[in-house]
Design a protein around this motif. Sequence first.
Motif, short mmCIF file in Angstrom:
data_model
loop_
_atom_site.label_atom_id
_atom_site.label_comp_id
_atom_site.label_asym_id
_atom_site.label_seq_id
_atom_site.Cartn_x
_atom_site.Cartn_y
_atom_site.Cartn_z
N VAL A 175 0.87 -1.19 0.00
CA VAL A 175 0.00 0.00 0.00
C VAL A 175 0.90 1.23 0.00
CG1 VAL A 175 -1.66 1.35 1.35
CG2 VAL A 175 -1.93 -1.13 1.16
N LEU A 176 0.59 2.17 -0.86
CA LEU A 176 1.38 3.40 -0.96
C LEU A 176 0.63 4.54 -0.27
CD1 LEU A 176 3.77 5.04 -2.19
CD2 LEU A 176 2.30 5.42 -4.18
N LEU A 177 1.34 5.22 0.61
CA LEU A 177 0.75 6.36 1.32
C LEU A 177 1.62 7.59 1.00
CD1 LEU A 177 -1.61 6.47 3.50
CD2 LEU A 177 0.19 6.70 5.17
N ILE A 178 1.02 8.63 0.49
CA ILE A 178 1.78 9.86 0.21
C ILE A 178 1.30 10.94 1.18
CG2 ILE A 178 2.33 11.62 -1.50
CD1 ILE A 178 1.87 9.57 -3.69
N VAL A 179 2.26 11.48 1.91
CA VAL A 179 1.94 12.49 2.93
C VAL A 179 2.56 13.83 2.54
CG1 VAL A 179 2.24 13.16 5.35
CG2 VAL A 179 1.84 10.76 4.77
N GLN A 180 1.74 14.85 2.51
CA GLN A 180 2.24 16.22 2.28
C GLN A 180 2.72 16.77 3.62
OE1 GLN A 180 2.16 18.47 -0.61
NE2 GLN A 180 3.40 19.70 0.79
N ALA A 181 4.03 17.04 3.72
CA ALA A 181 4.58 17.54 4.99
C ALA A 181 4.36 19.04 5.11
CB ALA A 181 6.06 17.22 5.06
N ASP A 182 3.67 19.44 6.16
CA ASP A 182 3.49 20.88 6.42
C ASP A 182 4.60 21.40 7.32
OD1 ASP A 182 1.10 20.78 4.98
OD2 ASP A 182 0.00 20.10 6.76
N ASP A 183 5.17 20.49 8.11
CA ASP A 183 6.18 20.91 9.09
C ASP A 183 7.17 19.78 9.36
OD1 ASP A 183 7.33 22.66 10.98
OD2 ASP A 183 6.33 21.57 12.59
N TRP A 184 8.45 20.10 9.33
CA TRP A 184 9.49 19.16 9.71
C TRP A 184 10.07 19.63 11.04
CZ3 TRP A 184 10.32 15.24 6.25
CH2 TRP A 184 10.02 15.46 4.89
N THR A 185 10.14 18.77 12.02
CA THR A 185 10.73 19.16 13.31
C THR A 185 11.75 18.11 13.74
OG1 THR A 185 8.55 19.97 13.92
CG2 THR A 185 10.19 19.90 15.66
N ALA A 186 12.93 18.58 14.12
CA ALA A 186 13.94 17.64 14.62
C ALA A 186 13.72 17.42 16.10
CB ALA A 186 15.33 18.19 14.37
N PRO A 187 13.62 16.17 16.57
CA PRO A 187 13.43 15.93 18.00
C PRO A 187 14.65 16.38 18.80
CG PRO A 187 13.70 13.86 16.82
CD PRO A 187 13.65 14.93 15.80
N ILE A 188 14.40 16.77 20.05
CA ILE A 188 15.48 17.29 20.89
C ILE A 188 15.98 16.21 21.86
CG2 ILE A 188 16.05 18.96 22.68
CD1 ILE A 188 14.00 20.84 21.39
N LEU A 189 15.04 15.59 22.57
CA LEU A 189 15.44 14.64 23.61
C LEU A 189 15.69 13.24 23.07
CD1 LEU A 189 13.04 15.46 26.57
CD2 LEU A 189 15.44 16.04 26.35
N PHE A 190 14.77 12.78 22.27
CA PHE A 190 14.82 11.38 21.83
C PHE A 190 14.93 11.34 20.32
CE2 PHE A 190 12.48 11.59 25.77
CZ PHE A 190 13.19 10.71 26.55
N ARG A 191 16.16 11.37 19.83
CA ARG A 191 16.38 11.42 18.38
C ARG A 191 16.35 10.02 17.78
NH1 ARG A 191 18.15 16.37 16.93
NH2 ARG A 191 19.06 15.64 15.00
#
Lengths: 249, 141
Positions: free
Chosen positions: B125-141
Amino acid sequence: MSGAVEPLWLLVILLALAGLSILAYAVRALDMLGAVASFFLGLEVALLGGLDWLVVMTVFPALSVLATRVGAATKRERRVEEARGGERGAPNVLANGLAAGLAALAVPLAPLVPPQAALLAFVTAVAAVTADTLASELGALARTAHRILPPFEPAPPGTNGAVSWPGQAAAFGGAVAITAIAVWVADLPAGLAWVPILGGFLGCQLDSLLGATLERDVEREGPLSKQDVNFLASALPAFLVLVLASLIR
Amino acid sequence: MSVRSRPLLGLALALLAGAAVLGTLLHHDGALVEGGTDLMDSEAGDDVRFKGVVQPFLTPPESRLTPALGALLSDYTYILEDAQLEGDGLLVLVTGDEPHIDTDAVVVSGTVLHRGLHPDRSGRVLLIVQADDWTAPILFR
């Protein structure tokens, strides 16, 4: 995908609950047993309903503490002040929070009980105790009050079963405030806001009615204590809302 | 206001501040999303928020996407590396107008654009997601 969510979420809840309970004890809003009871009641609500439910529930003691301290000198003068300078104990916590805690127990009963029905019942319970507490605390400052039952004789403000216009306005305001917070943080649909507002306000009237008829006090014998009345006046509308919202889907 | 104990009051405020800070960090890290976002059950139009490692996605010819699906992709497209989702037969593409530079873990908030069988006939199954926001995790990378 993210893992280990629940232990971290639990840590945030425990920190927040410990902070709130110790804060309530430190500012003499609750005694030791009351603080412990509020911790465990809050834990149950947060685990079953979520942090947003806990936020809604936390607004009640915050408003209660403020209302208790409004016009404290006048209340003391009229001898209608809450005992021990407004400090509440475990019986008060349970009387005012148990109905909400029971409503949260309906969350795991989905799909038998729709999640929205549990939320509506929970908000109704919190709205009812908030309406009653604000009505009691602010209504006690009114110049005149009348008994809720015919022939509606005048009674000193603060008397069990007596109501006043400022008290009724405070009751309505309390129910609206709790519902507004629930719409804001707990995703209660705005179109259903009338349910807890009406349920909370009517719960407050039920409290006055039971106060006028079945509650015992220094002047009169009766089968119900103040805590029993507080519990029934919040549990009955919440239970009614839970049943109706489960049946009318 | 009558205070029973100033040290207790300080402790209470410190605990509440700790809860607020930790809650904010965990939310930022994608760890404190109540109920979680289940990509397996999401449909086109659903808002999703999830955490994972993404790698750049190369389109033609390896992708075998139809022109209609290719038209859904924005300037920068990545493939979500997730062994569990792959094992369940779900391929997730994350696409956005802004590049995600950091190849480490990322928290993505976006909208599902498409869900359907992959045109490569693999049965995935193919799922395409339009990213509105990218956030880098701080505590748990």
